[in-house]
Design a protein around this motif. Structure first.
Motif, PDB file in Angstrom:
ATOM      1  N   LYS A 152      14.322 -78.787  26.358  1.00  0.00           N
ATOM      2  CA  LYS A 152      13.082 -78.034  26.106  1.00  0.00           C
ATOM      3  C   LYS A 152      12.917 -77.754  24.613  1.00  0.00           C
ATOM      4  N   ALA A 153      13.993 -77.289  23.959  1.00  0.00           N
ATOM      5  CA  ALA A 153      13.926 -77.005  22.529  1.00  0.00           C
ATOM      6  C   ALA A 153      13.661 -78.276  21.732  1.00  0.00           C
ATOM      7  N   TYR A 154      14.280 -79.370  22.140  1.00  0.00           N
ATOM      8  CA  TYR A 154      14.097 -80.643  21.439  1.00  0.00           C
ATOM      9  C   TYR A 154      12.637 -81.069  21.491  1.00  0.00           C
ATOM     10  N   GLU A 155      12.057 -81.014  22.692  1.00  0.00           N
ATOM     11  CA  GLU A 155      10.666 -81.422  22.852  1.00  0.00           C
ATOM     12  C   GLU A 155       9.726 -80.492  22.102  1.00  0.00           C
ATOM     13  N   ASP A 156      10.021 -79.211  22.124  1.00  0.00           N
ATOM     14  CA  ASP A 156       9.130 -78.199  21.580  1.00  0.00           C
ATOM     15  C   ASP A 156       9.245 -78.054  20.064  1.00  0.00           C
ATOM     16  N   ILE A 157      10.438 -78.309  19.529  1.00  0.00           N
ATOM     17  CA  ILE A 157      10.692 -78.075  18.106  1.00  0.00           C
ATOM     18  C   ILE A 157      10.965 -79.367  17.352  1.00  0.00           C
ATOM     19  N   HIS A 158      12.013 -80.086  17.713  1.00  0.00           N
ATOM     20  CA  HIS A 158      12.345 -81.308  16.971  1.00  0.00           C
ATOM     21  C   HIS A 158      11.219 -82.339  17.045  1.00  0.00           C
ATOM     22  N   HIS A 159      10.560 -82.427  18.183  1.00  0.00           N
ATOM     23  CA  HIS A 159       9.510 -83.431  18.338  1.00  0.00           C
ATOM     24  C   HIS A 159       8.114 -82.838  18.249  1.00  0.00           C
ATOM     25  N   TYR A 160       7.982 -81.722  17.586  1.00  0.00           N
ATOM     26  CA  TYR A 160       6.671 -81.101  17.439  1.00  0.00           C
ATOM     27  C   TYR A 160       5.745 -82.035  16.653  1.00  0.00           C
ATOM     28  N   GLN A 161       4.637 -82.424  17.274  1.00  0.00           N
ATOM     29  CA  GLN A 161       3.662 -83.334  16.657  1.00  0.00           C
ATOM     30  C   GLN A 161       4.340 -84.548  16.024  1.00  0.00           C
ATOM     31  N   TYR A 162       5.306 -85.096  16.737  1.00  0.00           N
ATOM     32  CA  TYR A 162       6.176 -86.160  16.207  1.00  0.00           C
ATOM     33  C   TYR A 162       5.389 -87.361  15.701  1.00  0.00           C
ATOM     34  N   GLU A 163       4.459 -87.844  16.503  1.00  0.00           N
ATOM     35  CA  GLU A 163       3.742 -89.064  16.135  1.00  0.00           C
ATOM     36  C   GLU A 163       2.905 -88.868  14.872  1.00  0.00           C
ATOM     37  N   GLU A 164       2.505 -87.628  14.610  1.00  0.00           N
ATOM     38  CA  GLU A 164       1.707 -87.362  13.419  1.00  0.00           C
ATOM     39  C   GLU A 164       2.535 -87.443  12.147  1.00  0.00           C
ATOM     40  N   TYR A 165       3.815 -87.084  12.254  1.00  0.00           N
ATOM     41  CA  TYR A 165       4.634 -86.966  11.047  1.00  0.00           C
ATOM     42  C   TYR A 165       5.638 -88.101  10.855  1.00  0.00           C
ATOM     43  N   PHE A 166       5.909 -88.892  11.911  1.00  0.00           N
ATOM     44  CA  PHE A 166       6.897 -89.958  11.787  1.00  0.00           C
ATOM     45  C   PHE A 166       6.302 -91.281  12.235  1.00  0.00           C
ATOM     46  N   ASP A 167       6.474 -92.279  11.408  1.00  0.00           N
ATOM     47  CA  ASP A 167       5.913 -93.599  11.684  1.00  0.00           C
ATOM     48  C   ASP A 167       6.931 -94.433  12.460  1.00  0.00           C
ATOM     49  N   ARG A 168       7.271 -93.964  13.647  1.00  0.00           N
ATOM     50  CA  ARG A 168       8.180 -94.686  14.524  1.00  0.00           C
ATOM     51  C   ARG A 168       7.993 -94.164  15.942  1.00  0.00           C
ATOM     52  N   TRP A 169       8.478 -94.910  16.897  1.00  0.00           N
ATOM     53  CA  TRP A 169       8.320 -94.488  18.283  1.00  0.00           C
ATOM     54  C   TRP A 169       9.151 -93.251  18.567  1.00  0.00           C
TER      55      TRP A 169
END
Length: 204
Positions: A152-169
């Protein structure tokens, strides 16, 4: 020097989120909190039943004064399980040994049956092996519960708006954080984009 620059000076690039991502977390995610003084910086996610500690940094001039221990005690006073991630101990790296000793001396336990790889680094697309430690007012906690909370923490924090900030899957936290009490140690690595395998599946 700003708080983000201080974190970048101390933590390796593979453990750092992007500045814009962290600023968005603080503004938009109600669970994510920052405490900052001249002596320390602490960022963490607080939920109804647990706390995930993202970063703790004590100013190098103030270390040895019990600040880190006090911060942990303040979190413990909330009466929730506390989870944090730590680099595996490397006997050739004294900092990793001291870090483990510090958390163990403050009542934290290292999970024994969770295999955890992290991908949040600003510059590195590699998976980084990390250890999970926890403290709970109940003492021992089922590691399957710790694993669910960390997902839950990983999805909510580490991957917060992931696609917007990282150019990878975006890898699947369910696969990066596995409860494997009977499985032998295995190495997980990224696939290159364009590989024929499922890009969401870490390969072992």
């Amino acid at each position: 020097m700003g708080w983000y620059q201080k974190l970048r000076q101390y933590f390796p690039p593979e453990e750092m989120k992007k500045k814009e991502q962290m600023e968005a977390l603080l503004k938009q995610n109600p669970h994510y909190k920052k405490e900052e003084t001249d002596s320390y910086i602490m960022l963490y996610g607080e939920y109804s039943d647990f706390i995930f500690v993202d970063y703790i940094l004590v100013d190098k001039e103030k270390r040895g004064q019990g600040i880190g221990q006090r911060l942990l005690e303040e979190l413990k006073a909330k009466g929730k399980t506390i989870i944090l991630e730590v680099e595996p101990v490397d006997e050739d790296d004294p900092d990793t040994v001291k870090r483990e000793r510090f958390y163990l001396s403050n009542g934290f336990k290292r999970t024994e049956h969770i295999r955890y790889y992290r991908d949040v680094g600003e510059t590195s697309p590699e998976l980084n092996r990390m250890e999970l430690y926890y403290w709970s007012p109940q003492g021992e906690v089922d590691e399957e519960v710790i694993r669910e909370q960390m997902v839950k923490a990983y999805e909510d924090i580490h991957h917060y708006q992931y696609e917007e900030y990282f150019d990878r899957w975006e890898p699947d936290p369910e696969k990066l954080i596995q409860y494997t009490p009977d499985a032998p140690e295995q190495q997980v690595h990224y696939l290159e984009q364009g590989d024929d395998h499922d890009p969401d599946q870490p390969q072992v």
